[in-house]
Design an enzyme around this catalytic site. Structure first.
Site, PDB file in Angstrom:
ATOM      1  N   GLU A 195       0.808  -1.281  -0.003  1.00  0.00           N
ATOM      2  CA  GLU A 195      -0.121  -0.076  -0.091  1.00  0.00           C
ATOM      3  C   GLU A 195       0.826   1.099  -0.076  1.00  0.00           C
ATOM      4  OE1 GLU A 195      -3.359  -0.057  -0.452  1.00  0.00           O
ATOM      5  OE2 GLU A 195      -2.998  -2.198  -0.687  1.00  0.00           O
TER       6      GLU A 195
ATOM      7  N   HIS B 204     -47.818  22.737 -38.394  1.00  0.00           N
ATOM      8  CA  HIS B 204     -47.571  23.727 -37.363  1.00  0.00           C
ATOM      9  C   HIS B 204     -48.596  23.807 -36.151  1.00  0.00           C
ATOM     10  CE1 HIS B 204     -47.927  26.432 -40.954  1.00  0.00           C
ATOM     11  NE2 HIS B 204     -48.937  26.032 -40.770  1.00  0.00           N
TER      12      HIS B 204
ATOM     13  N   TYR C 235     -59.447  15.303 -23.445  1.00  0.00           N
ATOM     14  CA  TYR C 235     -59.662  14.916 -22.294  1.00  0.00           C
ATOM     15  C   TYR C 235     -60.803  15.568 -21.540  1.00  0.00           C
ATOM     16  CZ  TYR C 235     -58.071  14.505 -17.182  1.00  0.00           C
ATOM     17  OH  TYR C 235     -58.046  14.512 -15.806  1.00  0.00           O
TER      18      TYR C 235
ATOM     19  N   ARG D  56     -69.288  27.119 -36.426  1.00  0.00           N
ATOM     20  CA  ARG D  56     -68.623  28.213 -35.981  1.00  0.00           C
ATOM     21  C   ARG D  56     -70.031  29.337 -35.879  1.00  0.00           C
ATOM     22  NH1 ARG D  56     -64.813  28.931 -41.110  1.00  0.00           N
ATOM     23  NH2 ARG D  56     -66.210  29.944 -42.409  1.00  0.00           N
TER      24      ARG D  56
END
Length: 455
Positions: free
Chosen positions: A155, A362, A386, A439
């Site tokens: 050592e 995009h 969701y 819409r």
């Protein structure tokens, strides 16, 4: 000759300052201990025993799939004590045992094979793996006899002035004749200041018993152990360099290897180009002729041929050939993107299938949906999947054109060859070939601004 291995993986790793066992810290996507196990297996050593201690269950959980056995070291009383804990594993076996540490992930199967062959060919009872380094301070020195065999290991703190000049160090990895090791372990004691059993003392016991001990010097980086976060980063950098070099040799262009991060299990086919800043993780596969422009992260995903990806995140998904993704797209788990698809900027896809030749160019979110072929999603389209409690499915057929700023409120189906007018919120089925307009009608109030200003 029968060969087996013992892997020391019971250490706490206090200097890591982590709740995770040291050997389970990952290097390029794989736990350190599993790097060593895999190297042993590649060296044709199938019988591997892992010494575990504190947090043993965590280590077992991460290694048991590799069909290893385990021994338990309840008290941390040194490396020799750890091997003593594996005596049951060794009893009744004849041949050689390799002893490695679970925190040295850079060891290669080639070096392990060389060690075992060197040990057997020279008839050694013990063989030490060593390294020669310029600054051996702190390491145990290996003293050799005139014939090249090992005399002893000293050592650092016990070295004389001349012995401190020795640059060959003990790497802490060994090969032993099993019977010789068992006999030496029976003589091993803990008569030292620390009260521990040292595996290095086995070398001294073998020498006193007239046994032959050899040493094999190898590149230091292969023997590097990890005891701190700094050392973990150093080892990771070396492993990453190896991985990138392998891909370069296999015909992949990596523009800047020093800034490209590829896990060890990633597969990249030839003629793909990887730009800086890319992070490829897990079991990702990149097929031929892909281009990954800077700064994408791809995890556990399959990217088919001739795909172009820019500044995007792709998780646990499949991308079809000739598709473009990004910039700034987010492909979440369980998504399947078809061939020749356009996934553009600021598009998020979650758990959805997108058919061939569809364009989502995009500012769009598609979640829990099945989208057919040759569809077009206008800017700002949102699949409203969701309801506050559950996720619902949307089905979009083939050849569907969706105008800008449309909402598809799930569950809903838009059938083949239909159109959705810009600004619509779709809550009911859209029939095949229909134009859906959902819409409010535009109302123009003449002179409204003038009247407002007069109030």
């Amino acid at each position: 000759m029968y060969n087996c291995a013992i892997l020391l993986a019971a250490g706490e790793g206090k200097r890591m300052k982590s709740a995770t066992p040291k050997v389970l810290h990952k290097v390029c996507g794989k736990e350190m201990v599993n790097h060593v196990i895999d190297a042993l297996r590649e060296a044709n050593i199938e019988d591997v025993n892992v010494i575990v201690g504190k947090k043993a269950k965590e280590v077992q959980l991460k290694t048991e799939s590799r069909s290893v056995s385990f021994s338990f070291q309840e008290q941390q009383l040194g490396t020799g004590h750890a091997v003593k804990c594996a005596k049951e594993f060794l009893l009744g076996k004849e041949g050689n045992v390799a002893i490695f540490t679970g925190d040295a992930p850079l060891i290669t199967s080639k070096t392990i094979k060389t060690l075992m062959e060197y040990h057997e060919t020279n008839g050694f009872h013990g063989t030490i793996l060593t390294s020669i380094i310029d600054n051996p301070s702190g390491y145990g020195r290996v003293l050799r006899e005139n014939n090249g065999e090992v005399d002893k290991i000293i050592e650092h703190k016990d070295c004389l002035k001349e012995e401190l000049k020795i640059k060959e160090i003990n790497a802490g990895m060994y090969c032993f004749n099993i019977q010789a090791l068992l006999e030496a372990l029976d003589k091993l004691d803990n008569n030292n200041a620390q009260g521990e059993y040292y595996l290095t003392d086995v070398i001294e016991i073998l020498k006193k018993d007239g046994k032959k001990v050899g040493a094999l010097a190898v590149n230091f980086e292969e023997t590097m152990g990890v005891n701190s976060r700094l050392q973990l980063a150093e080892v990771e950098a070396i492993m990453r360099k190896r991985i990138n070099a392998m891909h370069l040799e296999n015909g992949v262009t990596i523009i800047d290897p020093n800034n490209t991060y590829i896990d060890c299990n990633v597969v990249i086919h030839n003629d793909s180009i990887i730009y800086p800043g890319n992070i490829l993780q897990g079991k990702t596969v990149i097929k031929e002729n892909c281009v990954l422009y800077p700064n994408s992260r791809i995890v556990d995903s399959i990217i088919e041929k001739s795909v172009v990806i820019q500044n995007s995140v792709i998780l646990q998904s499949n991308i079809g050939e000739n598709t473009t993704v990004g910039p700034f797209a987010y492909i979440r788990p369980d998504s399947n993107i078809g061939s020749a698809v356009r996934i553009g900027d600021f598009v998020e896809i979650k758990k959805s299938t997108i058919g061939n030749n569809t364009k989502v160019s995009h500012l769009t979110y598609i979640g829990d949906a099945e989208v057919g072929e040759r569809c077009n999603f206008g800017c700002g389209t949102v699949v409203v999947n969701y309801d506050g409690k559950e996720k619902h499915k949307t089905i979009v057929g083939d050849d569907v054109f969706i105008g800008c700023n449309a909402n598809l409120v799930s569950p809903v189906e838009v059938k083949d060859n239909s159109y959705i007018a810009a600004g619509s919120t779709i809550t009911d089925e859209v029939p095949r070939g229909a134009l859906a307009i959902a819409r409010s009608k535009q109302i123009n109030k003449e002179d409204w601004v003038k009247k407002k200003d007069e109030k």
